[in-house]
Design a protein around this motif. Structure first.
Motif, mmCIF file in Angstrom:
data_model
loop_
_atom_site.group_PDB
_atom_site.id
_atom_site.type_symbol
_atom_site.label_atom_id
_atom_site.label_comp_id
_atom_site.label_asym_id
_atom_site.label_seq_id
_atom_site.Cartn_x
_atom_site.Cartn_y
_atom_site.Cartn_z
ATOM 1 N N GLY A 67 -3.635 3.191 -5.949
ATOM 2 C CA GLY A 67 -3.619 1.745 -5.833
ATOM 3 C C GLY A 67 -3.200 1.046 -7.110
ATOM 4 N N THR A 86 -7.855 -0.798 -0.251
ATOM 5 C CA THR A 86 -6.804 0.216 -0.335
ATOM 6 C C THR A 86 -5.750 -0.190 -1.360
ATOM 7 O OG1 THR A 86 -7.151 0.629 2.025
ATOM 8 C CG2 THR A 86 -5.220 1.635 1.013
ATOM 9 N N GLY A 98 -6.282 2.575 -3.806
ATOM 10 C CA GLY A 98 -5.585 3.619 -3.060
ATOM 11 C C GLY A 98 -6.488 4.292 -2.043
ATOM 12 N N ILE A 133 0.833 -1.204 0.000
ATOM 13 C CA ILE A 133 0.000 0.000 0.000
ATOM 14 C C ILE A 133 0.867 1.253 0.000
ATOM 15 C CG2 ILE A 133 -1.590 1.368 1.421
ATOM 16 C CD1 ILE A 133 -2.881 -1.320 2.262
ATOM 17 N N LYS A 193 1.931 2.480 -3.516
ATOM 18 C CA LYS A 193 0.945 3.168 -4.359
ATOM 19 C C LYS A 193 -0.235 3.605 -3.490
ATOM 20 C CE LYS A 193 1.916 1.017 -8.850
ATOM 21 N NZ LYS A 193 1.310 0.368 -10.022
ATOM 22 N N PRO A 194 -0.038 4.596 -2.644
ATOM 23 C CA PRO A 194 -1.070 4.969 -1.677
ATOM 24 C C PRO A 194 -2.253 5.748 -2.245
ATOM 25 C CG PRO A 194 0.803 6.434 -1.470
ATOM 26 C CD PRO A 194 1.199 5.391 -2.472
#
Length: 446
Positions: free
Chosen positions: A312, A364, A368, A305, A308-309
């Motif tokens: 996603g 998430t 994201g 996570i 790629k916050p």
């Protein structure tokens, strides 16, 4: 035409209730036929009753818009993904969000009443427990090492005594339950819906005759004891916590209507007891938690996570990412040695392990920041939409068990979408009917 529509309405209700019963079994032909009957009958209702003419956007519509958004996100992210091998299966798993998003917007027919669902959840939950105790346990006993079920030479009426006398009765019950029905997640979720239904019938007993109401209270009382006791020694931590929490919420709400001071004092006592007792329970000892495969998987999910916050990976790429991460991790290979089934799924790259074992983490990973926003809206929105106090209590309990289940696993394997969606739709519909009736009553009194 009216008779045809009425017949379709009844068929639609019966198929919905039957789908609830069948959700605890592995998916097969009976479930497939039931779903076809339910959706086809709704489609015919939609056309014959011309439901589109009565459509109005209300506060309840936001719930179903969230359903549709959650499903649509799979398609919106799909063009930007590298891998879509798992995407078709994920779409299939989440089709109920599309179906019930549409159904919710236009509404179920008038025969779908909360009392029918409540009695179904309670009766079926108790029936499953009694079936395990007084039939299945008369056919099998647990092996000495607890790894297999061994058939008796003949049926034993007192088979359940083997569980009572066993060193680990929950292990015996779990083995029979899994053999007869499904995993503890779905089983416990249905049992918790049975608990919630007990409180619903206590708060809003819909029966008119006195003897019916008395009989209903006796039935509710006996059923509640059976359901609560079963959840206490369930092998699942989520079912245990959900059962304890929903019961506390229901009892405190009933007390609040009598004495607020007593309720506050009781709530404090329950809170202190919970803090002191629950951590010492066998299910929550540090050793058990540290060895839980989910803790290991969550650790690696958080790592992905962080990479790629914002947007996603997308549903398909997220499945690939978590599978690659877990398969390549030496920690996973070492610490999941006792979870041979999990390691086998990872080796063969089955979709059963292509997720984070938490819907919050998985969503998430997929979308994201936007994923958990939509997910949390879906989970908690019923609490904010429902206005009638008694139904808000029911909505609160429903939100609690849903969040607990999804924090430790995903939709489909932890929260069966058919009973989950139907419960929401019928609950919101009853709140709307009650609000409408109260508004009319107030207008008449002016």
């Amino acid at each position: 035409m009216e008779k045809i529509i009425k017949t379709l309405n009844i068929v639609n209700l019966v198929s919905a209730l039957l789908a609830i019963v069948l959700c605890v079994f592995p998916y097969g032909k009976p479930q497939n036929i039931t779903l076809y009957v339910f959706f086809i009958s709704f489609g015919l209702e939609f056309l014959l009753e011309k439901k589109w003419r009565d459509f109005k956007w209300t506060r309840y519509s936001w719930m179903y818009a969230a359903f549709l958004t959650f499903f649509a996100m799979i398609l919106l992210w799909m063009p930007f993904e590298e891998h879509t091998d798992y995407t078709v299966k994920i779409i299939e798993y989440r089709l109920p969000f599309l179906a019930f998003g549409v159904i919710g917007l236009f509404g179920l027919n008038k025969f779908h009443k909360m009392k029918y669902y409540a009695f179904t959840f309670i009766t079926w939950s108790v029936a499953m427990i009694l079936y395990i105790l007084f039939y299945k346990m008369g056919l099998y006993h647990l092996s000495y090492d607890g790894t297999a079920l061994i058939p008796f030479d003949e049926y034993k009426f007192d088979g359940f005594m083997y569980m009572i006398n066993d060193i680990k009765p929950s292990q015996y019950f779990a083995a029979i339950r899994t053999f007869s029905f499904t995993s503890h997640f779905i089983f416990d979720f249905v049992l918790n819906l049975g608990l919630i239904s007990c409180f619903y019938l206590i708060l809003r007993n819909p029966l008119k005759r006195k003897w019916q109401r008395v009989a209903a209270y006796v039935f509710i009382g006996i059923s509640f004891v059976i359901l609560f006791t079963t959840l206490l020694f369930s092998d699942g931590r989520s079912g245990f916590i959900s059962g304890m929490t929903t019961t506390a919420i229901g009892l405190l709400f009933l007390m609040w209507r009598k004495s607020r001071v007593t309720t506050i004092v009781t709530a404090c006592v329950i809170g202190v007891l919970g803090i002191l007792i629950i951590p010492k329970h066998q299910k929550f000892k540090d050793k058990n938690i540290n060895n839980d495969p989910r803790a290991i998987i969550w650790k690696h999910s958080i790592k992905l996570i962080k990479e790629k916050p914002l947007l996603g990976y997308g549903a398909g790429d997220a499945s690939y990412a978590i599978m690659d991460e877990l398969s390549a991790s030496q920690e996973v290979q070492e610490k999941l040695q006792f979870e041979e089934l999990v390691r086998e799924h990872l080796k063969e790259r089955r979709i059963l392990c292509a997720h984070s074992h938490s819907q919050v983490f998985q969503t998430t990973l997929e979308y994201g920041l936007w994923g958990p926003i939509v997910l949390l809206i879906i989970i908690f929105l019923p609490f904010f939409i429902v206005k009638q106090s008694e139904l808000k209590c029911i909505a609160t309990m429903f939100v609690v068990i849903t969040f607990i289940q999804l924090a430790t696993d995903i939709y489909v394997s932890a929260v069966p979408l058919m009973p989950y969606s139907l419960f929401i739709i019928v609950l919101l519909r009853e709140d709307w009917l009650q609000t409408f009736a109260n508004t009319n009553l107030q207008s008449a009194n002016k």
